[in-house]
Design a protein around this motif. Structure first.
Motif, PDB file in Angstrom:
ATOM      1  N   LEU A 297       0.824  -1.214   0.000  1.00 19.58           N
ATOM      2  CA  LEU A 297       0.000   0.000   0.000  1.00 19.58           C
ATOM      3  C   LEU A 297       0.859   1.265   0.000  1.00 19.58           C
ATOM      4  CD1 LEU A 297      -2.762  -1.046   2.570  1.00 19.58           C
ATOM      5  CD2 LEU A 297      -2.968  -0.921   0.077  1.00 19.58           C
ATOM      6  N   ALA A 298       1.942   1.256   0.781  1.00 20.81           N
ATOM      7  CA  ALA A 298       2.809   2.432   0.841  1.00 20.81           C
ATOM      8  C   ALA A 298       3.478   2.682  -0.499  1.00 20.81           C
ATOM      9  CB  ALA A 298       3.859   2.245   1.934  1.00 20.81           C
ATOM     10  N   ALA A 299       3.928   1.611  -1.162  1.00 17.59           N
ATOM     11  CA  ALA A 299       4.556   1.757  -2.476  1.00 17.59           C
ATOM     12  C   ALA A 299       3.548   2.254  -3.504  1.00 17.59           C
ATOM     13  CB  ALA A 299       5.152   0.421  -2.911  1.00 17.59           C
ATOM     14  N   ALA A 300       2.299   1.772  -3.401  1.00 16.84           N
ATOM     15  CA  ALA A 300       1.250   2.241  -4.308  1.00 16.84           C
ATOM     16  C   ALA A 300       1.015   3.733  -4.125  1.00 16.84           C
ATOM     17  CB  ALA A 300      -0.043   1.462  -4.052  1.00 16.84           C
ATOM     18  N   ALA A 301       1.055   4.186  -2.880  1.00 10.96           N
ATOM     19  CA  ALA A 301       0.858   5.612  -2.602  1.00 10.96           C
ATOM     20  C   ALA A 301       1.997   6.452  -3.161  1.00 10.96           C
ATOM     21  CB  ALA A 301       0.738   5.828  -1.095  1.00 10.96           C
ATOM     22  N   LEU A 302       3.211   5.928  -3.089  1.00  5.57           N
ATOM     23  CA  LEU A 302       4.382   6.675  -3.562  1.00  5.57           C
ATOM     24  C   LEU A 302       4.218   7.084  -5.020  1.00  5.57           C
ATOM     25  CD1 LEU A 302       7.296   7.621  -2.784  1.00  5.57           C
ATOM     26  CD2 LEU A 302       8.089   5.482  -3.785  1.00  5.57           C
ATOM     27  N   PHE A 303       3.856   6.125  -5.860  1.00  2.46           N
ATOM     28  CA  PHE A 303       3.688   6.424  -7.282  1.00  2.46           C
ATOM     29  C   PHE A 303       2.286   6.951  -7.574  1.00  2.46           C
ATOM     30  CE2 PHE A 303       7.736   4.791  -7.867  1.00  2.46           C
ATOM     31  CZ  PHE A 303       8.125   4.859  -9.192  1.00  2.46           C
ATOM     32  N   GLY A 304       1.343   6.685  -6.667  1.00  4.75           N
ATOM     33  CA  GLY A 304       0.000   7.220  -6.849  1.00  4.75           C
ATOM     34  C   GLY A 304      -0.047   8.724  -6.728  1.00  4.75           C
ATOM     35  N   ILE A 305       0.814   9.279  -5.880  1.00  6.77           N
ATOM     36  CA  ILE A 305       0.885  10.733  -5.727  1.00  6.77           C
ATOM     37  C   ILE A 305       1.678  11.362  -6.862  1.00  6.77           C
ATOM     38  CG2 ILE A 305       1.881  12.595  -4.310  1.00  6.77           C
ATOM     39  CD1 ILE A 305       1.127  10.997  -1.849  1.00  6.77           C
ATOM     40  N   GLY A 306       2.778  10.735  -7.249  1.00  2.00           N
ATOM     41  CA  GLY A 306       3.680  11.349  -8.215  1.00  2.00           C
ATOM     42  C   GLY A 306       3.095  11.505  -9.605  1.00  2.00           C
ATOM     43  N   GLY A 307       2.394  10.469 -10.113  1.00  5.91           N
ATOM     44  CA  GLY A 307       1.911  10.498 -11.483  1.00  5.91           C
ATOM     45  C   GLY A 307       0.944  11.623 -11.797  1.00  5.91           C
ATOM     46  N   PRO A 308      -0.177  11.740 -11.071  1.00  2.13           N
ATOM     47  CA  PRO A 308      -1.138  12.814 -11.369  1.00  2.13           C
ATOM     48  C   PRO A 308      -0.543  14.212 -11.227  1.00  2.13           C
ATOM     49  CG  PRO A 308      -2.173  11.127 -10.032  1.00  2.13           C
ATOM     50  CD  PRO A 308      -0.704  10.796 -10.082  1.00  2.13           C
ATOM     51  N   LEU A 309       0.359  14.392 -10.263  1.00  2.00           N
ATOM     52  CA  LEU A 309       0.958  15.720 -10.072  1.00  2.00           C
ATOM     53  C   LEU A 309       1.938  16.052 -11.197  1.00  2.00           C
ATOM     54  CD1 LEU A 309       1.464  15.859  -6.197  1.00  2.00           C
ATOM     55  CD2 LEU A 309      -0.434  16.727  -7.586  1.00  2.00           C
ATOM     56  N   GLN A 310       2.579  15.014 -11.764  1.00  2.00           N
ATOM     57  CA  GLN A 310       3.445  15.237 -12.925  1.00  2.00           C
ATOM     58  C   GLN A 310       2.624  15.775 -14.096  1.00  2.00           C
ATOM     59  OE1 GLN A 310       7.163  14.011 -13.339  1.00  2.00           O
ATOM     60  NE2 GLN A 310       6.783  15.754 -14.666  1.00  2.00           N
ATOM     61  N   TYR A 311       1.394  15.286 -14.232  1.00  2.00           N
ATOM     62  CA  TYR A 311       0.485  15.776 -15.278  1.00  2.00           C
ATOM     63  C   TYR A 311      -0.060  17.154 -14.933  1.00  2.00           C
ATOM     64  CZ  TYR A 311      -4.049  16.296 -17.595  1.00  2.00           C
ATOM     65  OH  TYR A 311      -5.130  16.784 -18.279  1.00  2.00           O
ATOM     66  N   LEU A 312      -0.411  17.335 -13.657  1.00  2.00           N
ATOM     67  CA  LEU A 312      -1.080  18.564 -13.243  1.00  2.00           C
ATOM     68  C   LEU A 312      -0.189  19.792 -13.356  1.00  2.00           C
ATOM     69  CD1 LEU A 312      -3.810  19.510 -12.140  1.00  2.00           C
ATOM     70  CD2 LEU A 312      -2.913  19.181  -9.830  1.00  2.00           C
ATOM     71  N   ILE A 313       1.107  19.635 -13.111  1.00  2.00           N
ATOM     72  CA  ILE A 313       2.005  20.789 -13.118  1.00  2.00           C
ATOM     73  C   ILE A 313       2.048  21.437 -14.497  1.00  2.00           C
ATOM     74  CG2 ILE A 313       4.079  19.455 -13.669  1.00  2.00           C
ATOM     75  CD1 ILE A 313       3.843  22.545 -11.366  1.00  2.00           C
ATOM     76  N   VAL A 314       1.871  20.636 -15.537  1.00  2.00           N
ATOM     77  CA  VAL A 314       1.891  21.186 -16.897  1.00  2.00           C
ATOM     78  C   VAL A 314       0.771  22.210 -17.071  1.00  2.00           C
ATOM     79  CG1 VAL A 314       1.635  20.620 -19.348  1.00  2.00           C
ATOM     80  CG2 VAL A 314       2.966  19.116 -17.856  1.00  2.00           C
ATOM     81  N   ARG A 315      -0.359  21.978 -16.407  1.00  2.00           N
ATOM     82  CA  ARG A 315      -1.506  22.871 -16.541  1.00  2.00           C
ATOM     83  C   ARG A 315      -1.337  24.150 -15.737  1.00  2.00           C
ATOM     84  NH1 ARG A 315      -6.607  18.895 -15.703  1.00  2.00           N
ATOM     85  NH2 ARG A 315      -7.709  20.789 -16.348  1.00  2.00           N
ATOM     86  N   PHE A 316      -0.426  24.160 -14.791  1.00  2.00           N
ATOM     87  CA  PHE A 316      -0.199  25.351 -13.974  1.00  2.00           C
ATOM     88  C   PHE A 316       1.179  25.963 -14.217  1.00  2.00           C
ATOM     89  CE2 PHE A 316      -3.643  23.407 -11.514  1.00  2.00           C
ATOM     90  CZ  PHE A 316      -4.451  24.512 -11.314  1.00  2.00           C
ATOM     91  N   ALA A 317       1.822  25.578 -15.307  1.00  2.00           N
ATOM     92  CA  ALA A 317       3.145  26.113 -15.623  1.00  2.00           C
ATOM     93  C   ALA A 317       3.136  26.716 -17.021  1.00  2.00           C
ATOM     94  CB  ALA A 317       4.205  25.012 -15.505  1.00  2.00           C
ATOM     95  N   LYS A 318       2.118  27.481 -17.329  1.00  2.00           N
ATOM     96  CA  LYS A 318       1.986  28.080 -18.645  1.00  2.00           C
ATOM     97  C   LYS A 318       3.205  28.947 -18.968  1.00  2.00           C
ATOM     98  CE  LYS A 318      -2.020  26.244 -19.268  1.00  2.00           C
ATOM     99  NZ  LYS A 318      -2.131  25.060 -20.169  1.00  2.00           N
ATOM    100  N   GLY A 319       3.777  28.671 -20.133  1.00  2.00           N
ATOM    101  CA  GLY A 319       4.971  29.400 -20.549  1.00  2.00           C
ATOM    102  C   GLY A 319       6.259  28.731 -20.103  1.00  2.00           C
ATOM    103  N   GLY A 320       6.168  27.837 -19.139  1.00  2.00           N
ATOM    104  CA  GLY A 320       7.363  27.122 -18.666  1.00  2.00           C
ATOM    105  C   GLY A 320       7.032  25.673 -18.363  1.00  2.00           C
TER     106      GLY A 320
END
Length: 383
Positions: A297-320
């Motif tokens: 469960l802990a390992a699932a959480a580790l990558f469960g948090i990282g993946g969506p945030l890797q996608y989300l940052i693109v939407r909040f980093a306009k121009g960069g």
């Protein structure tokens, strides 16, 4: 599934072996180049330093078409590991590890943009999960296989394996990845302008603290499992494969949920779950079955948090966007180093070998708070 996404996953698979594979062959490498274990540890640090230095270098490459940029990054990964495989001595190997780390953050940063461009409408997070899934699979199969092969032949085989998969990545991207227009150039200052908002900092904070909550424990899983839980050193091969499987499942599941619900909300609830799981790991560390379930469960959480945030940052980093995406990997690696140091300090202060799991709980709380703040402030805008 789009073939270009598969090629990106092969790339992150090679990066996963490159980053985590060193931990399984460190003693052999130290013996092979004539240094002690403590000195050989600099090979791990050299890679992390390369990640931190390489990510901002995306600014200089921002005008390159995305396909050409991804091909360049794949080539550097292959070259760095080819040099490592043939390194005649320790210092050459350190330089090779640094070079190998340079494209790491940039590959994820630019790759996240590629995924968002190629994904079907409403499936952006899932597309990024496919890319990051390569690294998760590396922890299940790639790293153990590379370690096994290296033990049979030579430690150099691990780097040769990474080189081969990097070449396959290059070929796959060359054939399958379409031409994508260059993002509008806002100048050097424009690349950093997105950092004026609070959303990127909340995302980076969610990555840093959310994953630190798990890494405090994961950095010391081997001595905990063998010294407290009672597994033998030989058992650690399949224990780590179970942990890697948790990473795969967590990454895939969170990617699907993040496309259906708000990504920040999904990650926030995962961090809350870790507030419960990490203390349970500590208190159940003397029992094998609960320890295995909680480790999954802990390992699932580790990558469960990282993946969506890797996608989300693109939407909040306009121009960069590329710099923003690469920043996730900087936060990830700095979190890894920071949490390992904190966990080690807890052990050195006599709190016990299993204490890093207990220390991880407060970090998960901070991560959850930042992610829920992100949802509160930006949820109506698709956070």
């Amino acid at each position: 599934m789009k073939k270009s996404l598969v090629a990106l996953a092969v790339g992150t698979f090679s990066l996963g072996i490159s980053e985590f594979g060193m931990m399984g062959i460190l003693s052999d490498v130290a013996s092979g180049v004539g240094v002690d274990i403590a000195t050989a540890g600099h090979l791990v640090s050299a890679y992390s330093l390369g990640v931190a230095v390489g990510a901002p270098m995306l600014i200089a490459m921002r005008r390159l078409p995305l396909k050409r940029l991804m091909l360049l990054l794949s080539a550097v990964i292959a070259i760095g590991n080819a040099v490592a495989a043939a390194a005649p001595g320790f210092y050459t190997l350190v330089c090779a590890r640094f070079i190998s780390g340079l494209p790491h953050g940039a590959f994820f940063g630019a790759g996240a943009i590629v995924c968002s461009r190629l994904a079907d409408n409403g499936h952006g997070a899932k597309a990024v999960a496919v890319m990051i899934g390569g690294m998760a699979i590396a922890n299940v199969a790639g790293v153990p296989a590379a370690t096994f092969i290296s033990n049979i032949f030579s430690w150099r085989a691990a780097f040769a394996i990474v080189m081969i998969f990097s070449v396959l990545t290059f070929a796959g991207l060359k054939v399958w990845m379409p031409f994508l227009e260059v993002s509008p150039d806002n100048g050097v200052k424009g690349q950093f302008r997105f950092l004026r908002g609070t959303a990127p900092w909340l995302i980076y904070g969610g990555v840093f603290f959310g994953q630190a909550g798990v890494y405090c424990w994961l950095s010391y899983i081997e001595p905990i499992m063998t010294g407290v839980t009672g597994f033998s050193p030989a058992d650690m091969t399949w224990v780590m494969m179970l942990v890697g499987l948790g990473m795969v499942v967590g990454n895939a599941l969170s990617g699907r949920l993040a496309d259906r619900y708000h990504a920040s909300l999904v990650c926030g609830f995962i961090a809350v779950a870790m507030v419960v799981v990490m203390p349970l790991i500590y208190f159940c560390s003397g029992y094998k079955v609960p320890s295995l379930v909680l480790s999954f469960l802990a390992a699932a959480a580790l990558f469960g948090i990282g993946g969506p945030l890797q996608y989300l940052i693109v939407r909040f980093a306009k121009g960069g966007e590329m710099l923003g995406g690469a920043g996730i990997q900087i936060a990830f690696n700095v979190s890894n180093a920071f949490s390992a140091a904190i966990g080690g300090a807890a052990i050195n202060h006599g709190l016990g070998i299993a204490s890093p799991a207990l220390i991880g709980g407060p970090f998960a709380i901070v991560g959850a708070i930042m992610l829920f703040m992100l949802y509160r402030d930006y949820g109506t805008r698709g956070a």
